[in-house]
Design a protein around this motif. Structure first.
Motif, PDB file in Angstrom:
ATOM      1  N   ARG A 166       0.869  -1.184   0.000  1.00 28.82           N
ATOM      2  CA  ARG A 166       0.000   0.000   0.000  1.00 28.82           C
ATOM      3  C   ARG A 166       0.902   1.229   0.000  1.00 28.82           C
ATOM      4  NH1 ARG A 166      -1.684   3.109   4.325  1.00 28.82           N
ATOM      5  NH2 ARG A 166      -3.634   4.286   4.079  1.00 28.82           N
ATOM      6  N   VAL A 167       0.920   1.940  -1.097  1.00 27.18           N
ATOM      7  CA  VAL A 167       1.771   3.114  -1.227  1.00 27.18           C
ATOM      8  C   VAL A 167       0.895   4.358  -1.137  1.00 27.18           C
ATOM      9  CG1 VAL A 167       3.410   4.340  -2.682  1.00 27.18           C
ATOM     10  CG2 VAL A 167       3.403   1.840  -2.654  1.00 27.18           C
ATOM     11  N   LYS A 168       1.072   5.105  -0.076  1.00 30.28           N
ATOM     12  CA  LYS A 168       0.258   6.294   0.139  1.00 30.28           C
ATOM     13  C   LYS A 168       1.122   7.392   0.744  1.00 30.28           C
ATOM     14  CE  LYS A 168      -3.900   7.955   2.497  1.00 30.28           C
ATOM     15  NZ  LYS A 168      -4.990   7.618   3.448  1.00 30.28           N
ATOM     16  N   PRO A 169       1.165   8.569   0.118  1.00 28.61           N
ATOM     17  CA  PRO A 169       1.960   9.668   0.667  1.00 28.61           C
ATOM     18  C   PRO A 169       1.509  10.040   2.080  1.00 28.61           C
ATOM     19  CG  PRO A 169       1.279  10.147  -1.581  1.00 28.61           C
ATOM     20  CD  PRO A 169       0.528   8.920  -1.157  1.00 28.61           C
ATOM     21  N   ARG A 170       2.479  10.535   2.854  1.00 33.63           N
ATOM     22  CA  ARG A 170       2.226  11.045   4.210  1.00 33.63           C
ATOM     23  C   ARG A 170       1.701   9.962   5.151  1.00 33.63           C
ATOM     24  NH1 ARG A 170       4.087  15.633   6.047  1.00 33.63           N
ATOM     25  NH2 ARG A 170       2.154  16.254   7.039  1.00 33.63           N
ATOM     26  N   THR A 171       2.157   8.738   4.954  1.00 36.56           N
ATOM     27  CA  THR A 171       1.807   7.658   5.877  1.00 36.56           C
ATOM     28  C   THR A 171       2.473   7.916   7.229  1.00 36.56           C
ATOM     29  OG1 THR A 171       1.563   6.022   4.117  1.00 36.56           O
ATOM     30  CG2 THR A 171       2.045   5.183   6.328  1.00 36.56           C
ATOM     31  N   PRO A 172       1.708   7.880   8.338  1.00 33.87           N
ATOM     32  CA  PRO A 172       2.305   8.143   9.655  1.00 33.87           C
ATOM     33  C   PRO A 172       3.333   7.073  10.030  1.00 33.87           C
ATOM     34  CG  PRO A 172      -0.080   8.360   9.744  1.00 33.87           C
ATOM     35  CD  PRO A 172       0.246   7.730   8.418  1.00 33.87           C
ATOM     36  N   ILE A 173       4.496   7.544  10.429  1.00 32.27           N
ATOM     37  CA  ILE A 173       5.581   6.660  10.872  1.00 32.27           C
ATOM     38  C   ILE A 173       6.128   7.210  12.179  1.00 32.27           C
ATOM     39  CG2 ILE A 173       7.897   5.782  10.372  1.00 32.27           C
ATOM     40  CD1 ILE A 173       5.960   4.643   8.434  1.00 32.27           C
ATOM     41  N   SER A 174       6.234   6.356  13.183  1.00 35.77           N
ATOM     42  CA  SER A 174       6.822   6.754  14.463  1.00 35.77           C
ATOM     43  C   SER A 174       8.050   5.911  14.752  1.00 35.77           C
ATOM     44  CB  SER A 174       5.816   6.585  15.610  1.00 35.77           C
ATOM     45  OG  SER A 174       4.716   7.463  15.451  1.00 35.77           O
TER      46      SER A 174
END
Length: 231
Positions: A166-174
């Motif tokens: 699933r490629v989606k811009p601005r995916t939240p990453i912590s």
């Protein structure tokens, strides 16, 4: 850094930056000089890109382990050697030389990244598994600090459980780094199986607890695959 390192940084950031909405915490725990062993959890095949970005932003040059055969590939091998990645022999009589290479990299002041789980987690809810002893063995041999790192979000790009991309811009990453793992009780100990297992559990518990803080959940006990199940 030199032109080649700058190129690698630009390449990775040009991919990661637009695709992620990043929350980085714990930079203050990352030593700015000297050898250090960084131990992240492993959620997805995307992890190394995220981890490299985080470690670089924390002020260190990330040095990953790679299969020695890759270093023999024309052009590619030369590039990854020039940017100080580390060749490792696995399952061969040369494996002992790989340990010596890792020890030398840490003693030379490198920031060496080791995934203690050895592979992406098979725990059903993506909590860390029990680790393998490589990071503990390296810590015992060098005395270098072990910095636990937990990440959450890379599985959104590729979930190992479903194999869905699933490629989606601005995916939240912590991503969070914690204080050095307190391994002082084992300082100077012989690298017996019991000692290495205890040290490894201590490292993985710190990683797990960091991840629990990110997820806001109560973590389960360290998980291990059943006998016969591939880890």
């Amino acid at each position: 850094m030199g032109p080649l390192r700058r190129f690698v940084v630009i390449l990775i950031k040009s991919v990661v930056t637009p695709m992620t909405k990043r929350t980085w915490t714990g930079f203050e725990h990352m030593p700015q000089t000297g050898g250090v062993i960084i131990t992240p959890n492993h959620l997805s095949h995307v992890d190394p890109l995220i981890c490299a970005h985080f470690v670089y932003d924390a002020g260190r040059w990330p040095r990953f382990l790679g299969k020695a055969s890759v270093f023999k590939v024309p052009v590619v091998g030369r590039i990854i050697t020039r940017v100080q990645q580390i060749p490792v022999e696995r399952g061969t009589v040369d494996a002992a030389k790989s340990v010596e290479t890792l020890v030398a990299a840490v003693k030379d002041g490198g920031a060496v990244i080791i995934y203690p789980e050895g592979t992406t987690t098979r725990e059903p809810d993506l909590w860390p598994m029990r680790g393998k002893t490589g990071a503990a063995r390296l810590a015992l041999a060098t005395g270098a600090p072990v910095i636990p790192v937990a990440m959450w979000g890379p599985q959104s790009f590729f979930d190992t459980r479903t194999k869905k991309v699933r490629v989606k811009p601005r995916t939240p990453i912590s991503v969070a780094a914690g204080p050095p793992v307190d391994l002082s009780r084992w300082a100077g100990a012989e690298p017996t199986k019991a000692t290495l297992d205890e040290m490894t559990d201590e490292i993985m518990l710190r990683v797990r607890d960091l991840l629990a803080g990110i997820r806001g959940e109560t973590p389960p006990p360290l998980w291990a695959p059943a006998k016969g199940e591939k880890a």
